[in-house]
Design a protein around this motif. Structure first.
Motif, mmCIF file in Angstrom:
data_model
loop_
_atom_site.group_PDB
_atom_site.id
_atom_site.type_symbol
_atom_site.label_atom_id
_atom_site.label_comp_id
_atom_site.label_asym_id
_atom_site.label_seq_id
_atom_site.Cartn_x
_atom_site.Cartn_y
_atom_site.Cartn_z
ATOM 1 N N ALA B 114 0.776 -1.224 0.092
ATOM 2 C CA ALA B 114 -0.073 0.061 -0.198
ATOM 3 C C ALA B 114 0.748 1.397 0.073
ATOM 4 C CB ALA B 114 -0.945 -0.026 1.265
ATOM 5 N N GLY B 115 2.102 1.327 0.596
ATOM 6 C CA GLY B 115 2.895 2.157 0.845
ATOM 7 C C GLY B 115 3.851 2.636 -0.319
ATOM 8 N N LEU B 116 3.897 1.593 -1.395
ATOM 9 C CA LEU B 116 4.924 1.823 -2.568
ATOM 10 C C LEU B 116 4.256 3.037 -3.511
ATOM 11 C CD1 LEU B 116 5.820 -1.652 -3.982
ATOM 12 C CD2 LEU B 116 7.430 -0.010 -2.791
ATOM 13 N N PRO B 117 5.036 3.848 -3.677
ATOM 14 C CA PRO B 117 4.603 5.163 -4.504
ATOM 15 C C PRO B 117 4.106 4.479 -5.800
ATOM 16 C CG PRO B 117 6.910 5.288 -3.943
ATOM 17 C CD PRO B 117 6.418 4.161 -3.555
ATOM 18 N N SER B 118 3.075 5.208 -6.415
ATOM 19 C CA SER B 118 2.476 4.812 -7.855
ATOM 20 C C SER B 118 3.240 4.708 -8.846
ATOM 21 C CB SER B 118 1.265 5.725 -8.166
ATOM 22 O OG SER B 118 1.502 7.088 -8.234
ATOM 23 N N VAL B 119 4.404 5.596 -8.866
ATOM 24 C CA VAL B 119 5.553 5.758 -10.090
ATOM 25 C C VAL B 119 6.109 4.366 -10.062
ATOM 26 C CG1 VAL B 119 6.059 7.735 -10.816
ATOM 27 C CG2 VAL B 119 7.015 7.152 -8.591
ATOM 28 N N ILE B 120 6.361 3.729 -8.947
ATOM 29 C CA ILE B 120 7.031 2.639 -8.945
ATOM 30 C C ILE B 120 6.222 1.259 -9.374
ATOM 31 C CG2 ILE B 120 8.052 0.688 -7.201
ATOM 32 C CD1 ILE B 120 9.742 3.092 -7.218
ATOM 33 N N TYR B 121 5.014 1.314 -9.182
ATOM 34 C CA TYR B 121 3.907 0.743 -10.094
ATOM 35 C C TYR B 121 3.900 0.735 -11.431
ATOM 36 C CZ TYR B 121 1.865 -1.090 -5.703
ATOM 37 O OH TYR B 121 1.678 -1.686 -4.431
ATOM 38 N N GLY B 122 3.949 2.008 -11.940
ATOM 39 C CA GLY B 122 4.293 2.455 -13.156
ATOM 40 C C GLY B 122 5.519 1.878 -13.808
ATOM 41 N N VAL B 123 6.546 1.756 -13.176
ATOM 42 C CA VAL B 123 7.734 1.359 -13.743
ATOM 43 C C VAL B 123 7.720 -0.230 -14.033
ATOM 44 C CG1 VAL B 123 10.065 0.867 -13.075
ATOM 45 C CG2 VAL B 123 9.283 3.039 -12.612
ATOM 46 N N TRP B 124 7.224 -0.880 -13.011
ATOM 47 C CA TRP B 124 6.847 -2.295 -12.957
ATOM 48 C C TRP B 124 5.904 -2.577 -14.264
ATOM 49 C CZ3 TRP B 124 2.154 -5.080 -11.703
ATOM 50 C CH2 TRP B 124 2.365 -6.539 -11.669
ATOM 51 N N GLY B 125 4.887 -1.775 -14.116
ATOM 52 C CA GLY B 125 3.960 -1.838 -15.391
ATOM 53 C C GLY B 125 4.619 -1.926 -16.657
ATOM 54 N N ILE B 126 5.600 -0.838 -16.815
ATOM 55 C CA ILE B 126 6.194 -0.815 -18.235
ATOM 56 C C ILE B 126 7.117 -1.997 -18.656
ATOM 57 C CG2 ILE B 126 8.098 0.883 -19.532
ATOM 58 C CD1 ILE B 126 6.588 3.283 -18.171
ATOM 59 N N LEU B 127 7.824 -2.255 -17.281
ATOM 60 C CA LEU B 127 8.918 -3.412 -17.477
ATOM 61 C C LEU B 127 8.215 -4.845 -17.659
ATOM 62 C CD1 LEU B 127 11.548 -2.296 -14.894
ATOM 63 C CD2 LEU B 127 11.930 -2.223 -17.246
ATOM 64 N N ILE B 128 7.399 -5.047 -16.916
ATOM 65 C CA ILE B 128 6.536 -6.485 -16.966
ATOM 66 C C ILE B 128 5.175 -6.474 -17.798
ATOM 67 C CG2 ILE B 128 5.827 -8.357 -15.693
ATOM 68 C CD1 ILE B 128 8.876 -7.649 -15.301
ATOM 69 N N VAL B 129 4.358 -5.737 -17.255
ATOM 70 C CA VAL B 129 2.884 -5.881 -17.851
ATOM 71 C C VAL B 129 2.665 -5.631 -19.063
ATOM 72 C CG1 VAL B 129 0.326 -5.095 -17.440
ATOM 73 C CG2 VAL B 129 2.019 -5.244 -15.486
ATOM 74 N N VAL B 130 3.529 -4.533 -19.819
ATOM 75 C CA VAL B 130 3.215 -3.890 -21.009
ATOM 76 C C VAL B 130 3.936 -5.027 -22.226
ATOM 77 C CG1 VAL B 130 4.191 -2.163 -22.678
ATOM 78 C CG2 VAL B 130 2.776 -1.510 -20.672
ATOM 79 N N PRO B 131 5.040 -5.507 -21.520
ATOM 80 C CA PRO B 131 5.893 -6.280 -22.563
ATOM 81 C C PRO B 131 4.875 -7.657 -22.660
ATOM 82 C CG PRO B 131 7.475 -5.561 -20.984
ATOM 83 C CD PRO B 131 6.109 -4.928 -20.624
ATOM 84 N N PHE B 132 4.468 -7.997 -21.500
ATOM 85 C CA PHE B 132 3.705 -9.176 -21.311
ATOM 86 C C PHE B 132 2.534 -9.386 -22.189
ATOM 87 C CE2 PHE B 132 0.281 -11.656 -19.568
ATOM 88 C CZ PHE B 132 0.650 -12.900 -19.404
ATOM 89 N N ILE B 133 1.731 -8.107 -22.284
ATOM 90 C CA ILE B 133 0.756 -8.010 -22.942
ATOM 91 C C ILE B 133 0.917 -8.038 -24.441
ATOM 92 C CG2 ILE B 133 -1.308 -6.463 -23.683
ATOM 93 C CD1 ILE B 133 -1.480 -5.668 -20.722
ATOM 94 N N SER B 134 1.921 -7.348 -24.887
ATOM 95 C CA SER B 134 2.332 -7.213 -26.474
ATOM 96 C C SER B 134 2.780 -8.438 -26.770
ATOM 97 C CB SER B 134 3.363 -5.858 -26.727
ATOM 98 O OG SER B 134 4.565 -6.309 -26.232
ATOM 99 N N LYS B 135 3.746 -9.111 -26.159
ATOM 100 C CA LYS B 135 4.317 -10.204 -26.715
ATOM 101 C C LYS B 135 3.704 -11.450 -26.418
ATOM 102 C CE LYS B 135 8.647 -8.367 -27.041
ATOM 103 N NZ LYS B 135 9.166 -7.532 -25.923
ATOM 104 N N ILE B 136 3.010 -11.593 -25.336
ATOM 105 C CA ILE B 136 2.236 -12.932 -25.047
ATOM 106 C C ILE B 136 0.592 -13.036 -24.937
ATOM 107 C CG2 ILE B 136 2.071 -14.890 -23.438
ATOM 108 C CD1 ILE B 136 4.760 -13.807 -22.402
#
Lengths: 284, 295
Positions: B114-136
């Motif tokens: 809950a305490g992690l800043p939202s930009v950190i979630y954003g970084v995670w999203g860009i590094l993991i979620v976005v490539p996962f969606i586009s590639k898999i």
């Protein structure tokens, strides 16, 4: 019949266990991703140097400007929030002790305030800034973040104060103390762990929030010297530099991400330690 | 000595009262400030057209907010659909099935998430979620996408909302008296039946409130979503298309808003709209919670 009941129970037990453990996995996953990327980029130069040749296009240098800017803003805002928030929580629990309805209404409003997204505070901070004739600056950033975190300090501190047993209030007043003495010498002392937790929580929220400083604090390659100069912040350093076409600049964003995560983890673990240590010596 | 005590009592009493009043006035100031800033836009276009039109051409003076409202709703719905079952199940496991040691491990985990800043979630999203969606994920449906999509926004948002909702649901479950469940067990119900018919039914209002507040939080979340959602102005039903939620609109355009007439007013209207929606959801569901606590 009996069998299907048992299977249903077993299925849900496994499902819910799976949901719980997946949360641990997700947390570990996020932190590992941020740290692996960040520590590859994190060098001593990153921490002690400001960016060279523009934060967006120049690959040299580090993120010291953002570290200092973030610390200035978070400290400044936390101090303002303490000055306003601490007495408010005490008032709520000393003067309004016998007015349950008012107390609950105020808590209700504060909770709703806590729910307002930071972008709205940012937009409001921006209008306030224009109204006061300020530029995007350290001061405007501090004021906006202070608005954002004051409700957090009040509600978290208040939550602890409200658990202090009634007998303590009565004993204090019976000994002839004024209500101020009761507030600062008894309530503040009893709720000190809650106070520290509240402050740390607010500090962590303040240092990690990007949307509220986006309009108000601006961004710069330099470390601000005066309160009316713009200031860079870690979250914005991550956000802006991640969009850069130059890989070295993106590295800086990952490093900033690791630094921010370390700061947040430290703050949150310290808050935990504090609340455990101080709650031992309390009466309740 | 007594005089000194009385004076300090009065002074600090005033200080406390002023601080508290100031805090309680903040929402009024925010509402008034944003409203005043967005009045030029009201004079230019009427409210209903503002929120229902999907023409967004600031240069021509057309401000239709529907693409942004729709984008926000869509991202929020996906996030909620992903997060709500996980929260409910995890809360059931932690409060009913698991040993208390498990709870002690999970509370810091929830806290940190809950305490992690939202930009950190954003970084995670860009590094993991976005490539996962586009590639898999997208190729599995034969869709070609960059990965910066509404669905990516929904996934990141879901992960952000889980700790927030989970915390509240755990609190709700903890208020259910043990005796109720024991009574149900002693009548021959299985463990799961007691949970389903007693614990969950009893905490129904609390669960709904937690979900409502989670939705409000998702609706206002800015940075993380903005980093992965693609930010293009369109209304599409396909979750593998880019979207443009309301908070992202405000955050993305602050730089140019002063150069185009009425643009700043439009962005402040966006903030005003966001504030009103979220404040209303918050007030309604918190009222629910307070009512159940009193009883």
């Amino acid at each position: 019949m009996k069998r299907s009941k048992k299977t249903e129970e077993a299925v849900f037990k496994i499902l819910s266990g799976f949901a719980t453990y997946s949360l641990i996995v997700i947390l570990a996953f996020i932190i590992i991703v941020v740290f692996v990327k960040g520590f590859n980029a994190l060098t001593w130069e990153m921490v002690v140097k400001t960016p060279k040749g523009g934060y967006y296009y120049g690959g040299e240098g580090g993120v010291l400007n953002a570290i200092m800017g973030s610390l200035y803003i978070a400290f400044g805002a936390t101090i303002i929030a303490i000055i306003i928030g601490m007495p408010s929580a005490l008032y709520l629990n000393v003067y309004l002790l016998r007015h349950k309805k008012t107390q609950n209404t105020i808590r209700y409003i504060l909770d709703a305030l806590w729910g307002i997204p930071s972008i709205v505070y940012g937009a409001f901070g921006f209008t306030l800034m224009l109204y006061l004739g300020l530029n995007a600056s350290l001061l405007a950033g501090i004021l906006t973040v202070a608005l954002l975190i004051t409700p957090i300090i009040v509600r978290t501190f208040d939550e602890v104060l409200s658990t202090i047993p009634k007998g303590l209030h009565e004993a204090t007043l019976a000994l002839g103390s004024t209500r101020t003495e009761m507030a600062f010498k008894v309530m503040l002392k009893q709720g000190f762990s809650g106070f520290i937790t509240a402050v740390l929580l607010a500090f962590g929220r303040g240092i990690g929030d990007a949307a509220s400083v986006l309009f108000t604090a601006g961004y710069t390659d330099l470390i601000p010297v005066n309160i009316d100069e713009p200031a860079a912040t870690l979250p914005l350093a991550i956000f802006f530099q991640l969009g850069s076409p130059i890989p070295e600049v993106r590295e800086r964003a990952y490093a900033a991400g690791a630094i921010l995560t370390i700061i947040i983890l430290t703050v949150s673990l310290t808050a935990r330690l504090f609340s455990r240590q101080y709650s031992k010596s309390n009466i309740n | 000595m007594l005089l000194k005590r009385i004076i300090s009592d009065k002074l600090s009493g005033v200080w406390m009262l002023i601080s508290l009043t100031a805090i309680l006035l903040i929402p009024l100031f925010i509402i008034a400030g944003l409203y005043l800033k967005s009045t030029p836009l009201f004079n230019h276009q009427d409210f209903l057209r503002l929120i229902s039109s999907s023409e967004w051409q600031p240069h021509k003076g057309n401000f239709g907010f529907w693409p942004f409202i729709a984008g926000s709703l869509y991202v929020t719905i996906i996030a909620f659909a992903l997060a709500a079952p996980v929260c409910l199940l995890a809360a059931i496991y932690l409060t009913q099935f698991a040993r208390s040691a498990m709870m002690r491990i999970m509370l810091p985990v929830i806290d940190i998430l809950a305490g992690l800043p939202s930009v950190i979630y954003g970084v995670w999203g860009i590094l993991i979620v976005v490539p996962f969606i586009s590639k898999i994920l997208a190729p599995a449906f034969n869709i070609n996408t960059s990965g910066y999509t509404i669905f990516a926004g929904g996934v990141v948002l879901a992960v952000m909302c889980i700790p927030y909702m989970l915390n509240m649901i755990i609190e709700v479950f903890n208020t259910i008296p043990m005796g109720l469940k024991e009574a149900s067990l002693s009548l021959g119900a299985t463990f799961w039946e007691s949970i389903k018919h007693v614990v969950i039914r009893k905490s129904y209002p609390g669960i709904i409130s937690a979900f409502g507040l989670g939705i409000a939080k998702a609706f206002g979340e800015t940075m993380a979503v903005m980093m992965v959602v693609g930010n293009s102005v369109q209304v599409k039903f396909n979750p593998f298309e880019a979207g443009y939620p309301l908070p992202a609109l405000i955050a993305n355009n602050y730089g140019e808003m002063l150069s185009i007439p009425l643009y700043d007013s439009a962005l402040m209207f966006g903030a005003f709209l966001l504030l009103i929606i979220i404040l209303l959801i918050n007030l309604i569901f918190r009222y629910f919670i307070y009512r159940t606590r009193v009883h």
